[in-house]
Design an enzyme around this catalytic site. Structure first.
Site, mmCIF file in Angstrom:
data_model
loop_
_atom_site.group_PDB
_atom_site.id
_atom_site.type_symbol
_atom_site.label_atom_id
_atom_site.label_comp_id
_atom_site.label_asym_id
_atom_site.label_seq_id
_atom_site.Cartn_x
_atom_site.Cartn_y
_atom_site.Cartn_z
ATOM 1 N N ASP A 5 22.599 -123.606 12.531
ATOM 2 C CA ASP A 5 22.632 -123.286 11.102
ATOM 3 C C ASP A 5 23.686 -124.180 10.433
ATOM 4 O O ASP A 5 24.210 -125.119 11.055
ATOM 5 C CB ASP A 5 22.936 -121.782 10.947
ATOM 6 C CG ASP A 5 22.424 -121.204 9.629
ATOM 7 O OD1 ASP A 5 22.500 -121.904 8.601
ATOM 8 O OD2 ASP A 5 21.966 -120.039 9.614
ATOM 9 N N ASP A 33 16.223 -113.498 4.732
ATOM 10 C CA ASP A 33 17.489 -112.889 5.169
ATOM 11 C C ASP A 33 17.387 -111.369 5.267
ATOM 12 O O ASP A 33 17.982 -110.642 4.464
ATOM 13 C CB ASP A 33 18.607 -113.288 4.204
ATOM 14 C CG ASP A 33 18.844 -114.789 4.241
ATOM 15 O OD1 ASP A 33 18.402 -115.437 5.210
ATOM 16 O OD2 ASP A 33 19.464 -115.325 3.298
ATOM 17 N N GLU A 78 14.201 -122.187 -2.905
ATOM 18 C CA GLU A 78 13.523 -121.436 -3.993
ATOM 19 C C GLU A 78 13.522 -122.216 -5.307
ATOM 20 O O GLU A 78 12.628 -121.991 -6.100
ATOM 21 C CB GLU A 78 14.178 -120.077 -4.150
ATOM 22 C CG GLU A 78 13.908 -119.144 -2.969
ATOM 23 C CD GLU A 78 14.572 -119.586 -1.662
ATOM 24 O OE1 GLU A 78 15.655 -120.198 -1.748
ATOM 25 O OE2 GLU A 78 14.012 -119.355 -0.587
ATOM 26 N N ARG A 80 11.569 -121.377 3.965
ATOM 27 C CA ARG A 80 11.759 -120.022 3.456
ATOM 28 C C ARG A 80 10.903 -119.789 2.220
ATOM 29 O O ARG A 80 10.239 -118.774 2.086
ATOM 30 C CB ARG A 80 13.232 -119.776 3.141
ATOM 31 C CG ARG A 80 13.511 -118.308 2.845
ATOM 32 C CD ARG A 80 14.994 -118.004 2.807
ATOM 33 N NE ARG A 80 15.620 -118.591 1.638
ATOM 34 C CZ ARG A 80 16.941 -118.579 1.424
ATOM 35 N NH1 ARG A 80 17.754 -118.020 2.300
ATOM 36 N NH2 ARG A 80 17.446 -119.147 0.343
ATOM 37 N N ASP A 97 15.715 -124.499 4.248
ATOM 38 C CA ASP A 97 16.185 -123.215 3.727
ATOM 39 C C ASP A 97 16.553 -123.407 2.246
ATOM 40 O O ASP A 97 16.501 -124.514 1.718
ATOM 41 C CB ASP A 97 17.429 -122.826 4.548
ATOM 42 C CG ASP A 97 17.825 -121.369 4.351
ATOM 43 O OD1 ASP A 97 17.013 -120.585 3.843
ATOM 44 O OD2 ASP A 97 18.960 -121.023 4.716
ATOM 45 N N HIS A 132 17.703 -114.506 15.175
ATOM 46 C CA HIS A 132 18.667 -115.219 14.313
ATOM 47 C C HIS A 132 19.659 -114.222 13.751
ATOM 48 O O HIS A 132 19.312 -113.078 13.462
ATOM 49 C CB HIS A 132 17.897 -115.925 13.199
ATOM 50 C CG HIS A 132 18.761 -116.679 12.235
ATOM 51 N ND1 HIS A 132 19.873 -117.393 12.624
ATOM 52 C CD2 HIS A 132 18.677 -116.839 10.885
ATOM 53 C CE1 HIS A 132 20.422 -117.954 11.554
ATOM 54 N NE2 HIS A 132 19.727 -117.635 10.488
#
Ligand SMILES: *[C@@H]1O[C@H](CO)[C@@H](O)[C@H](O)[C@H]1NC(C)=O
Ligand SMILES: *[C@@H]1O[C@H](CO)[C@@H](O)[C@H](O)[C@H]1NC(C)=O
Ligand SMILES: *[C@@H]1O[C@H](CO)[C@@H](O)[C@H](O)[C@H]1NC(C)=O
Ligand SMILES: *[C@@H]1O[C@H](CO)[C@@H](O)[C@H](O)[C@H]1NC(C)=O
Ligand SMILES: *[C@@H]1O[C@H](CO)[C@@H](O)[C@H](O)[C@H]1NC(C)=O
Ligand SMILES: *[C@@H]1O[C@H](CO)[C@@H](O)[C@H](O)[C@H]1NC(C)=O
Ligand SMILES: *[C@@H]1O[C@H](CO)[C@@H](O)[C@H](O)[C@H]1NC(C)=O
Ligand SMILES: *[C@@H]1O[C@H](CO)[C@@H](O)[C@H](O)[C@H]1NC(C)=O
Length: 897
Positions: free
Chosen positions: A358, A571, A476, A555, A473, A629
């Site tokens: 990550d 998440d 958005e 995502r 990730d 994760h």
């Protein structure tokens, strides 16, 4: 006299108001004031009706589920609300082109009074409605959809046009059932406010993501508002989340108790609300673009899925290794901790394939860097994994730091040179947000230069750290500040006259200003497609760099993302509730064409427990995409970190997964080639069994495996539905006696309940330490007889990594069939991948109810078999049969009479 006529006029107006506002019941009201500040005065100013609902609200309240978010509107459209009239209707090659117009405007600014309606009879089962501004071209979703210029010869639907007021009615020819009926409320088409409604065929709706919700949206007594605008937020109910999929499926219950299905896809990427109400009806409210609506008439649910994927594209065929177990956490913080985790896994002998890092492995959170101090030796670590057949995936966020010293950060400087960053409105200045590395610019993945740029900087980093996949990730896109470092403008893109019910109440909440400029259009239009375009570009970059089948995990997603990427549900948290919600989420994403999907196993946020993590590893072993994760600061939750007993339970599930990989891989092939969902709800297979419509705590893999996890803490049994069919427990092979009902199943912590369905042949393989090491291992077949003694199965097999093995037919394709309960046939239909033999070692046949006396293989007597009348299991072992050597091979047995 004057006085009298005044009263008369008043009475007439009042009377007509009443009449226009008369609705037979509350559920037929369509909301004219969805904003939060509705009052009678504001409602009447819109020329709408204001009335208390007929039914007592408090009494009604009781019937609503705990999650209901809206209720009967006080303010609703009168029957004569101004809307369009049909002016012309012209026959065209594709169907009809209508002109509709109106004289009166509505309460929204910039009504578009002249509209064109294209009715496109695309195929026998697919109808498309396009309603757009007759004069000015408006934004349209840049999705490559099929362009149909010729009307289908035959359709299973009828289309009726109402001229005044204009509306459309679409019915299914065979049953007369209404599939679409927009007469229920007025069409409104203003520049930044488009609203229309349709009657639904039943109060059962599936789809409409991405939302945290149960599988079945049951409108029997429920009003519901779902909002679409991609958003980074830990999943909770009733909010817009990471992705946008305005697609739903609606069953039609016929008088003869049969069921048909149809689907609807609203091809629109602007911020929108979809309101659902018990009439049953559905209302689209979007703030841009055009009306571009597809209707898929099924009639089976798999037909609907196939018809939808014909528009958005079929899912990507994933690399073989990505079907294995993935391990990740935020906060290894050092390579030593990560090495210790890998060692724990190896010491405990867990099968596992992919190690991830990550953002803590980056240097100062900068993309395409690694922390050479805390993660010194990362390149060698990766090469070492790869030398042992494992793979490595790292995270990449879209925000590119714009404040590094000149000459020190190529991704930014190359990006400037190629002009790929998003700009402020009507400006050449970059729009800047704030993410992990601080102030960042945001790439515009719709810019044609973006692929070159992304490939270039990824390739340079790949030369240093040879990653195998990309985890994209924060796309958005997410920002820690609203709008930009300079706020947003006051223009109508940043401040539209109507804002759907987005989290934060503003379109720029924790993202960029809608007015930001992208190559294809304004961010206002493209926001929810950011992840789609990033996935597309990342997929292309990986192909160029690795020259192998790409693996991308995104995502954010939009309709069609499945062509490029896998998805996880974001998440989540370490709670039993989150574990449950992962199932409807994964079922939905399968419908949305992103079949390679999973949730963070054991939970990302919050501290997990050994019990929860054990249950979740067991469930996750049956997600298409299986990744454990964990968040920064939580204690370790990799399987090796738990007690011996917990490890054994987790490993048991992992071994089931690994032994089933040939079955899984073939499901991916069928998704990519035949538009089949990989995991699916029970009602897909049992559409005439209404008990199955609401089941989302169990699911099917393909058509043959039923998974029934234990989702409740401190329980050792579950109440599971076993559809009326032949079922055996997996892997024991014990027959389930009671079917067609809910039954209690033993579910101690050491067990996940999995059942196999009669009529199917499951190809399996002896697992290795990872999928690459295990590739040459022997295959086994689990043959599960139906009540008639037959069964079928298939197997797709290739090198697992080539970009074009399907196009070039460089694969093997085998079909298995059991006939008369005595003859198993293996048909090697395609055998173009001959790198190594495909050795069949063991065949296990369930439901053999008479003593077996002889076994013949390809006509020769064979003695290595075991049979037991109580188990009704026939085991034929030690086979050493290469399934590729002959196009047809048979295994036969004789039984006593
Ligand atoms: C609608 O279009 C027709 C045909 O062009 C025209 O005659 C009519 O005046 C228009 N009506 C309105 C309200 O604009
Ligand atoms: C429609 O029918 C014509 C003549 O029968 C045929 O040539 C054509 O291919 C058909 N078109 C479609 C879309 O099926
Ligand atoms: C439909 O199902 C109901 C309830 O199971 C049953 O009573 C009815 O007879 C069925 N109707 C038909 C036409 O099969
Ligand atoms: C692509 O990059 C070149 C410079 O390399 C630039 O001249 C051009 O304007 C860019 N194209 C777009 C669409 O931004
Ligand atoms: C864009 O900027 C130019 C130059 O500053 C200005 O003349 C124009 O009015 C602006 N356009 C809009 C739509 O704000
Ligand atoms: C990346 O782009 C730079 C500048 O255009 C170029 O010099 C370099 O060769 C490229 N590298 C790769 C691996 O594409
Ligand atoms: C035995 O199995 C066959 C199918 O192989 C089936 O047709 C038959 O009904 C079964 N007999 C019994 C007694 O269950
Ligand atoms: C199955 O049984 C039928 C009738 O008993 C027979 O005609 C047929 O050949 C058998 N098929 C196989 C593959 O044994």
């Amino acid at each position: 006299m004057a006085h009298l006529s005044f009263i008369l006029i008043f009475f007439l107006i009042y009377y007509s108001y009443c009449q226009q506002c008369d609705q037979s019941s509350d559920i037929a009201r369509f909301d004219c004031y969805p904003e939060n500040d509705a009052t009678q005065e504001k409602c009447l100013a819109r020329n709408c009706c204001w009335r208390q609902p007929f039914e007592n609200r408090n009494q009604r309240e009781k019937h609503f589920s705990a999650f209901h978010d809206i209720n009967v509107p006080y303010c609703y459209y009168p029957k004569d609300f101004p809307t369009y009239k049909l002016q012309t209707n012209e026959q065209t090659e594709f169907g009809q082109r209508l002109r509709i117009n109106k004289s009166e405007t509505t309460y929204m600014p910039h009504d578009i009074t002249d509209l064109t309606v294209d009715l496109i009879y695309e195929t026998e089962h697919r109808f498309r409605i396009r309603i757009y501004d007759t004069i000015y071209k408006r934004y349209e979703v840049p999705l490559e959809v099929p362009v149909i210029t010729k009307k289908a010869n035959q359709t299973d639907y009828d289309v009726k046009i109402n001229s005044n007021p204009f509306s459309l009615l679409i019915t299914r020819k065979s049953t007369g059932v209404t599939l679409f009926d927009s007469s229920v409320s007025p069409l409104i088409f203003a520049d930044q406010f488009i609203k229309f409604s349709t009657r639904l065929s039943s109060p059962y709706v599936y789809g409409l993501g991405e939302h945290r919700q149960a599988l079945l949206i049951d409108l029997t007594e429920k009003w519901k508002k779902l909002t679409f605008w991609s958003r980074d937020f830990p999943p909770v109910e009733n909010t817009n989340l990471y992705g946008v999929h305005p697609f739903h499926i609606n069953p039609e219950f016929n008088r003869d108790n049969s069921t048909n299905f149809h689907g609807q896809f609203f091809l629109n990427s602007n911020a929108m609300d979809i309101d659902l109400q018990p009439l049953p009806a559905l209302t689209y409210t979007t703030i841009g673009g055009i009306i571009d609506l597809y209707i898929f008439t099924g009639p089976t649910i798999q037909n609907v899925i196939e018809q939808y994927w014909d528009i958005i594209g079929k899912p990507i065929m994933p690399p073989f290794w990505s079907l294995g177990f993935h391990l990740c956490r935020y906060g290894y913080n050092s390579i030593e901790n990560m090495l210790a985790t890998v060692k724990r896994m190896d010491d405990a002998n867990f099968p596992y394939d992919v190690q991830w890092t990550d953002i803590d492995a980056m240097s100062s959170y900068l993309d395409f860097t690694y922390d050479e101090k805390n993660f010194h030796g990362l390149p060698d670590f990766v090469r070492n994994l790869q030398a042992n057949g494992k793979h490595y995936v790292n995270i990449i966020d879209p925000g590119i730091s714009s404040v590094q010293s000149p000459g020190s950060y190529l991704p930014y400087e190359e990006g400037l040179r190629k002009n790929i960053f998003m700009k402020k409105f009507n400006s050449t200045e970059l729009i800047l947000g704030k993410v992990w590395p601080g102030i960042t610019a945001f790439p515009d993945f719709t810019n044609p230069n973006a692929t070159d740029w992304w490939t270039n900087i990824s390739s340079i980093f790949h030369d240093i750290v040879p990653f195998d996949g990309m985890w994209i990730d924060m796309n958005e896109p997410s920002s820690f500040i609203d709008g930009s470092s300079d706020g947003c403008t006051m223009n109508n893109l940043d401040n539209p006259p109507f804002i759907p019910n987005v989290l934060g109440g503003s379109l720029s909440s924790k993202t960029l200003c809608p007015s930001a400029q992208q190559y294809l259009s304004q961010h206002y239009n493209l926001h929810s497609m950011f992840g789609y375009f990033e996935a597309k570009v990342s997929n292309a970059a990986l192909k160029t760099i690795r020259k192998k089948r790409p693996f991308v995990l995104s995502r954010s997603s939009f309709a069609g993302s499945g062509k490029f990427t896998a998805h996880w549900t974001g998440d989540n948290r370490a709670t039993f509730d989150d574990m449950y919600f992962s199932i409807p989420a994964i079922l939905n994403f399968n419908m949305f064409g992103i079949t390679h999907v999973g949730a963070d196993i054991c939970g990302f946020g919050l501290e997990t427990t050994e019990e929860l993590c054990t249950r979740w590893m067991q469930l996750g072993a049956f997600y298409p995409f299986m990744r454990n994760h964990n968040d920064l600061g939580q204690k370790d939750q990799d399987p090796g970190s738990f007690s011996y007993a917990a490890q054994q339970s987790m490993k048991q599930a992992l071994l089931m997964r690994y032994s089933l990989v040939p079955f899984w891989y073939t499901r991916h092939y069928e998704a990519a080639m035949l538009s089949r969902t990989i995991i699916q709800p029970l009602f897909f297979e049992y559409p005439n069994d209404r008990n199955t419509y609401n089941i989302d705590q169990q699911f099917l893999i393909g058509r043959a495996l039923l998974v029934s996890p234990n989702l409740k803490t401190e329980t050792t049994s579950i109440n599971a539905y076993i559809p009326s069919d032949v079922w055996y427990e997996f892997p024991s092979g014990i027959r389930v006696e009671k079917v067609g009902t809910f039954i209690n199943l033993d579910a101690p912590l050491s067990k996940i309940n999995v059942h196999v369905r009669g009529g199917f042949i499951i190809p399996m393989q002896i697992p290795g330490d990872n999928l690459i090491i295990g590739r040459g291992n022997p295959f086994t077949l689990l043959v599960v007889q139906s009540q008639w003694g037959n069964a079928n199965g298939n197997l797709f097999w290739d090198d697992g990594d080539s970009i074009d093995s399907i196009e070039t037919k460089t694969y093997n394709y085998l079909e298995f069939s059991l006939m008369n309960g005595t003859t198993l046939r293996i048909d090697a239909l395609v055998t173009n991948y001959q790198d190594r033999p495909m050795r069949l070692e063991l065949v296990k046949i369930l439901g053999v109810n008479k003593t077996v006396t002889n076994v013949n293989i390809n006509g020769k007597s064979y003695t290595n078999f075991l049979y037991n009348i109580f188990d009704q299991i026939l085991l034929i072992y030690g086979l050493e049969l290469d399934m590729l050597t002959q196009s047809i091979q048979t295994i036969q047995w004789t039984m006593t009479n």
